[in-house]
Design a protein around this motif. Structure first.
Motif, PDB file in Angstrom:
ATOM      1  N   TYR A  46       0.809  -1.216   0.000  1.00 26.44           N
ATOM      2  CA  TYR A  46       0.000   0.000   0.000  1.00 26.44           C
ATOM      3  C   TYR A  46       0.845   1.270   0.000  1.00 26.44           C
ATOM      4  O   TYR A  46       0.327   2.365  -0.189  1.00 26.44           O
ATOM      5  N   GLU A  47       2.134   1.127   0.226  1.00 25.65           N
ATOM      6  CA  GLU A  47       2.996   2.306   0.248  1.00 25.65           C
ATOM      7  C   GLU A  47       3.494   2.694  -1.144  1.00 25.65           C
ATOM      8  O   GLU A  47       3.945   3.817  -1.350  1.00 25.65           O
ATOM      9  N   VAL A  48       3.467   1.758  -2.048  1.00 24.41           N
ATOM     10  CA  VAL A  48       3.999   2.022  -3.384  1.00 24.41           C
ATOM     11  C   VAL A  48       2.859   2.408  -4.323  1.00 24.41           C
ATOM     12  O   VAL A  48       1.878   1.691  -4.449  1.00 24.41           O
ATOM     13  N   ARG A  49       3.001   3.528  -4.933  1.00 28.63           N
ATOM     14  CA  ARG A  49       1.969   4.003  -5.845  1.00 28.63           C
ATOM     15  C   ARG A  49       2.136   3.383  -7.212  1.00 28.63           C
ATOM     16  O   ARG A  49       3.249   3.115  -7.639  1.00 28.63           O
ATOM     17  N   SER A  50       1.037   3.244  -7.849  1.00 29.21           N
ATOM     18  CA  SER A  50       1.085   2.784  -9.229  1.00 29.21           C
ATOM     19  C   SER A  50       1.667   3.898 -10.083  1.00 29.21           C
ATOM     20  O   SER A  50       1.447   5.083  -9.829  1.00 29.21           O
ATOM     21  N   SER A  51       2.415   3.532 -11.080  1.00 29.19           N
ATOM     22  CA  SER A  51       2.992   4.560 -11.945  1.00 29.19           C
ATOM     23  C   SER A  51       1.973   5.040 -12.980  1.00 29.19           C
ATOM     24  O   SER A  51       2.218   6.020 -13.671  1.00 29.19           O
ATOM     25  N   GLU A 110      -0.816   6.680 -12.821  1.00 32.31           N
ATOM     26  CA  GLU A 110      -1.236   8.086 -12.721  1.00 32.31           C
ATOM     27  C   GLU A 110      -0.147   9.029 -13.225  1.00 32.31           C
ATOM     28  O   GLU A 110      -0.418   9.965 -13.968  1.00 32.31           O
ATOM     29  N   ALA A 111       1.071   8.740 -12.774  1.00 29.87           N
ATOM     30  CA  ALA A 111       2.172   9.620 -13.147  1.00 29.87           C
ATOM     31  C   ALA A 111       2.395   9.602 -14.658  1.00 29.87           C
ATOM     32  O   ALA A 111       2.752  10.610 -15.260  1.00 29.87           O
ATOM     33  N   PHE A 112       2.160   8.436 -15.245  1.00 30.66           N
ATOM     34  CA  PHE A 112       2.458   8.286 -16.674  1.00 30.66           C
ATOM     35  C   PHE A 112       1.192   8.321 -17.515  1.00 30.66           C
ATOM     36  O   PHE A 112       1.150   7.838 -18.646  1.00 30.66           O
ATOM     37  N   ASP A 113       0.175   8.898 -16.912  1.00 28.96           N
ATOM     38  CA  ASP A 113      -1.152   8.927 -17.490  1.00 28.96           C
ATOM     39  C   ASP A 113      -1.185   9.436 -18.918  1.00 28.96           C
ATOM     40  O   ASP A 113      -1.633   8.760 -19.835  1.00 28.96           O
ATOM     41  N   ASP A 114      -0.703  10.652 -19.072  1.00 27.69           N
ATOM     42  CA  ASP A 114      -0.803  11.250 -20.402  1.00 27.69           C
ATOM     43  C   ASP A 114       0.514  11.161 -21.158  1.00 27.69           C
ATOM     44  O   ASP A 114       0.897  12.054 -21.897  1.00 27.69           O
ATOM     45  N   MET A 115       1.173  10.036 -20.944  1.00 27.65           N
ATOM     46  CA  MET A 115       2.398   9.790 -21.696  1.00 27.65           C
ATOM     47  C   MET A 115       1.980   9.280 -23.071  1.00 27.65           C
ATOM     48  O   MET A 115       1.192   8.349 -23.167  1.00 27.65           O
ATOM     49  N   PRO A 116       2.473   9.889 -24.100  1.00 27.29           N
ATOM     50  CA  PRO A 116       2.104   9.385 -25.429  1.00 27.29           C
ATOM     51  C   PRO A 116       2.597   7.951 -25.607  1.00 27.29           C
ATOM     52  O   PRO A 116       3.662   7.591 -25.100  1.00 27.29           O
ATOM     53  N   ASP A 117       1.848   7.167 -26.304  1.00 30.36           N
ATOM     54  CA  ASP A 117       2.201   5.754 -26.453  1.00 30.36           C
ATOM     55  C   ASP A 117       3.151   5.554 -27.621  1.00 30.36           C
ATOM     56  O   ASP A 117       3.189   4.506 -28.238  1.00 30.36           O
ATOM     57  N   TYR A 155       7.008  12.620  -9.105  1.00 30.45           N
ATOM     58  CA  TYR A 155       5.905  12.117  -8.300  1.00 30.45           C
ATOM     59  C   TYR A 155       6.443  11.122  -7.283  1.00 30.45           C
ATOM     60  O   TYR A 155       7.129  10.166  -7.659  1.00 30.45           O
ATOM     61  N   ALA A 166       6.928   7.993  -5.396  1.00 34.98           N
ATOM     62  CA  ALA A 166       6.499   6.651  -5.776  1.00 34.98           C
ATOM     63  C   ALA A 166       6.215   5.778  -4.556  1.00 34.98           C
ATOM     64  O   ALA A 166       5.489   4.797  -4.653  1.00 34.98           O
ATOM     65  N   ALA A 167       6.741   6.129  -3.423  1.00 37.05           N
ATOM     66  CA  ALA A 167       6.496   5.342  -2.214  1.00 37.05           C
ATOM     67  C   ALA A 167       6.254   6.272  -1.038  1.00 37.05           C
ATOM     68  O   ALA A 167       7.027   7.188  -0.810  1.00 37.05           O
ATOM     69  N   SER A 168       5.178   6.043  -0.334  1.00 36.99           N
ATOM     70  CA  SER A 168       4.821   6.923   0.768  1.00 36.99           C
ATOM     71  C   SER A 168       4.021   6.161   1.811  1.00 36.99           C
ATOM     72  O   SER A 168       3.248   5.266   1.487  1.00 36.99           O
ATOM     73  N   TYR A 199       8.580   8.850  -9.495  1.00 44.17           N
ATOM     74  CA  TYR A 199       8.306   8.704 -10.916  1.00 44.17           C
ATOM     75  C   TYR A 199       8.607  10.025 -11.592  1.00 44.17           C
ATOM     76  O   TYR A 199       8.343  11.093 -11.030  1.00 44.17           O
ATOM     77  N   ARG A 234      -5.347  -5.108   2.703  1.00 46.20           N
ATOM     78  CA  ARG A 234      -4.817  -3.783   2.427  1.00 46.20           C
ATOM     79  C   ARG A 234      -5.373  -2.787   3.418  1.00 46.20           C
ATOM     80  O   ARG A 234      -6.584  -2.696   3.578  1.00 46.20           O
ATOM     81  N   GLN A 273      -5.025  12.081  -7.229  1.00 46.61           N
ATOM     82  CA  GLN A 273      -3.721  12.096  -7.870  1.00 46.61           C
ATOM     83  C   GLN A 273      -2.770  12.844  -6.983  1.00 46.61           C
ATOM     84  O   GLN A 273      -3.069  13.935  -6.515  1.00 46.61           O
TER      85      GLN A 273
END
Lengths: 278, 278
Positions: A151-156, A158-165, B4, B6-8, B95, B223, B271
DNA sequence: CCAATCGTCGAAAGACGATTGG
């Protein structure tokens, strides 16, 4: 097995907070936010805020009952390929060494893991929490990294949300690779120096020697431990040093508390958050 | 570029300290250790202890002057082979995402590094210190790990001092490898759960619902965020909840302070606000 | 004695910094 902290900021210069007017150390007292009365330790309880201003009260011993029993063992759950490790989970590193008893098992574990290219996932109780640790061979011994809880590690995401593919290819990629090629270096920890720490050390040294510090001089980066050594040497020279007045009755207390001295200079948070770089 | 976290550990249950006798929150006040008088913030200065009880005084602005200027950039020093990285130096992960401007350069950096199997060593000012960061390709974006300063990482020599210089071989090693083979697993972060946190959440939930907790029941590991959700739902049911008495004069102050309350029951931040560093 | 905790501050759900437990 014995655990040794592998990374620590304990070598940093430590300050105490003083009262400018008396030169005495400052200590903190807990007071009631409404009445202003001092609140003794035994009257301090934990409150979980349910709604604005409404708290559920938890007594110290109730919270203490939630602490897992520590049998001081390290239990290996599984071995995983080193290639699978996600370093985002890494928390703190500890060196692991065998105690008298388990030397053979230790060496077998180390060499077996090294040969297979795997790391061990284990659990142990560390500071009231059951921690998952990752154990790997490291030089003559083992290194254990505590891992952040899931639960401490965020998913990337959100951070990479609007990253072009989009993928870069062709000439542009070749150019990028060329530029990278011209800046090849090696992992050299001796360049990981702390200019703030060096500047603070220089400031303290100047104060001790009674010098005034040239404005914004670029501090020489060197190991703080060297600087601490220099400080100790300078200390004899004497300068503007404050000697707190103390009563005979308080002399012992004061001396005892010096051990509790803690690190770190907190000055003004000059760092306003949102910052652009890059 | 934007950074961003990444761990908190911000999703953990947070408590406030209350005065059991009044139910009010407690706050701390700094007092002179000898005279007992309150010491205002502007009278608090840093003291570096030269000798027992002798301090060099550092004013807040003097210490602040040691903070490096932040030009808010991230400067790449070199590219190093990923194989050379010593994870003992890893501190915190962030991130990295491009801002509007630098999207192309970002993607070039990402794909160029990926193709070459290298990571970048860069510097940036983060929280008053010039930090060395290691940047690697990570999914669609980049991940930057701050690296511990050289003086923070201990040599493993001491820990592995009396390690026999012996290597395991032959049958014993084969046996070890066999045992390792029978416990193969994968890196599965969902098993990195926090039993203490779960037990504390269960305790709070029981309190809210007016239940008493069975002694030492093995808490169900799940969780904490799920548990927090459950807590929010339970909160309506009401139980032994303490409502602090407050005076009209203090009502505003109190309300203001609630923001300061570490939002124990904090809804998941849609976010995390990006720290701009780029 | 060190390192992790804890509460607060202030904006960043993160870092600081005194305290205390092992």
């Amino acid at each position: 097995m014995a655990l040794y902290t592998a990374a620590s900021s304990s070598e940093r210069i430590a300050f105490n907070t003083l009262n400018r007017k008396t030169g005495n150390r400052v200590k903190r007292e807990f007071i009631d936010s409404e009445t202003g009365d001092p609140v003794e330790r035994e009257d301090q309880v934990k409150g979980y805020e349910v709604e604005n201003g409404q708290y559920v009260v938890l007594e110290t011993d109730e919270v203490a009952a939630a602490i897992p029993d520590s049998d001081k063992t390290l239990k290996i759950d599984a071995f995983i390929p080193c290639s699978q490790i996600d370093t985002t989970y890494f928390d703190k590193p500890y060196y692991l060494a065998p105690d008298k008893m388990g030397r053979d098992a230790f060496l077998l574990l180390r060499d077996g893991m090294k040969k297979q290219g795997v790391a061990a996932i284990a659990r142990t109780v560390l500071f009231r929490r059951v921690r998952t640790v990752l154990i790997r061979a490291h030089g003559k011994g083992l290194i254990a990294s505590t891992l952040n809880f899931d639960y401490e590690v965020r998913s990337s995401e959100e951070a990479f949300d609007d990253m072009p593919d989009m993928k870069i290819g062709g000439e542009m990629l070749e150019l990028a690779e060329h530029i990278i090629g011209t800046k090849k270096g090696s992992f050299d920890a001796s360049t990981f120096d702390d200019r703030y720490e060096a500047a603070v050390a220089e400031l303290v040294k100047a104060k001790i020697e009674g010098r005034s510090l040239p404005k914004r001089q670029a501090p020489v980066a060197s190991r703080p431990s060297d600087l601490l050594q220099a400080l100790r040497e300078s200390a004899g020279i004497g300068a503007k040093v404050t000697k707190p007045k103390r009563t005979a009755a308080n002399a012992n207390r004061g001396a005892g508390r010096q051990k509790a001295a803690k690190p770190a200079a907190k000055a003004k948070q000059a760092q306003a958050p949102p910052r652009r770089a890059g």
